[in-house]
Every structure is written in structure tokens, then in C-alpha cells.
Design a protein around this motif. Sequence first.
Motif, PDB file in Angstrom:
ATOM      1  N   UNK A  63      80.444  38.145  92.616  1.00 34.89           N
ATOM      2  CA  UNK A  63      79.757  39.431  92.628  1.00 34.89           C
ATOM      3  C   UNK A  63      78.278  39.209  92.883  1.00 34.89           C
ATOM      4  N   UNK A  64      77.573  40.275  93.157  1.00 39.84           N
ATOM      5  CA  UNK A  64      76.138  40.189  93.412  1.00 39.84           C
ATOM      6  C   UNK A  64      75.391  40.249  92.082  1.00 39.84           C
ATOM      7  N   UNK A 100      75.248  39.430  81.599  1.00 37.17           N
ATOM      8  CA  UNK A 100      76.011  40.655  81.323  1.00 37.17           C
ATOM      9  C   UNK A 100      77.504  40.438  81.520  1.00 37.17           C
ATOM     10  N   UNK A 101      77.884  39.833  82.629  1.00 32.90           N
ATOM     11  CA  UNK A 101      79.313  39.664  82.887  1.00 32.90           C
ATOM     12  C   UNK A 101      79.913  38.647  81.912  1.00 32.90           C
ATOM     13  N   UNK A 102      79.152  37.620  81.541  1.00 35.25           N
ATOM     14  CA  UNK A 102      79.644  36.658  80.545  1.00 35.25           C
ATOM     15  C   UNK A 102      79.914  37.352  79.223  1.00 35.25           C
ATOM     16  N   UNK A 103      78.986  38.227  78.807  1.00 28.36           N
ATOM     17  CA  UNK A 103      79.171  38.969  77.557  1.00 28.36           C
ATOM     18  C   UNK A 103      80.384  39.871  77.604  1.00 28.36           C
ATOM     19  N   UNK A 114      82.310  29.468  83.999  1.00 23.68           N
ATOM     20  CA  UNK A 114      81.057  29.362  84.750  1.00 23.68           C
ATOM     21  C   UNK A 114      80.598  30.752  85.134  1.00 23.68           C
ATOM     22  N   UNK A 115      79.314  31.016  84.923  1.00 23.78           N
ATOM     23  CA  UNK A 115      78.714  32.279  85.346  1.00 23.78           C
ATOM     24  C   UNK A 115      77.293  32.014  85.753  1.00 23.78           C
ATOM     25  N   UNK A 116      77.081  31.905  87.054  1.00 25.44           N
ATOM     26  CA  UNK A 116      75.722  31.692  87.542  1.00 25.44           C
ATOM     27  C   UNK A 116      75.522  32.312  88.895  1.00 25.44           C
TER      28      UNK A 116
END
Length: 116
Positions: A63-64, A100-103, A114-116
Motif C-alpha cells: 500500500x502507499x 497505523x497498519x501495524x497497529x 514486516x511493515x515499512x
Amino acid sequence: GGEAQVKGTLEFRQGSTYSLPVADASVDGVVAMNVLEHTEDLQRLLQEVQRVLKPGGVFAFHTINRSWPAYWMMIKMAQDWMLLKRRRANNWRFFVSPAEISGLLREHNFAVQRAD
């Protein structure tokens, strides 16, 4: 060598992010490429992904990022100044940051790799 052996079938399905056309706990993975930034209700999307995944299933997405560089590139340059101007394809309020998406993923009991 180190190549993985894949057994089974790969099936592509298209449907609403809020009502995927598969049974509960029936898929090993869900892939959503450039979908989240066009989704008004991420909570509902994550609930639906969770519904269809088998235990231990994988949700992979791209995602962006909600960042100023992304705003200038995707909204100002690509949308306002270029070809996408008429379509209004991107909505800044739907973009989501890695934090935000990790939460959200953790709130829905996903293990974040992984979220970066």
C-alpha cells in the motif's frame, strides 16, 4: 539447491474487500496489492481477511505510505497535475502509515512480520 517445493493449487479470485467469495477459514493466503489505499474501512477489510484465512494463513499486501513524499507524488503530481486528474484515483485520507497498519493488524490478532 535451496528452492522451495510448492504443492497444491493457486487460485485467483476477485471480489469485494468486504465480502470475499470464499468460505470461512478456507484459504492459505490473501494478497492485496494497491488495495488498502482505496479502502474506506480498513477495520472491516481486516475482519474479512481474518474470516477467510486458515489458522496460520498469510495476508500479504502493498500500500502507499501516508507520508508527505507520497502525498506530493501520488496526489499532487500523478493526480492533480497529470493524467489522473479527471479520475481522482487516490484519496489522501485512505493512505496508511506503517505504524497505523501495524497497529490495526495487531488489533485483529495478526502477527506482523514486516511493515515499512
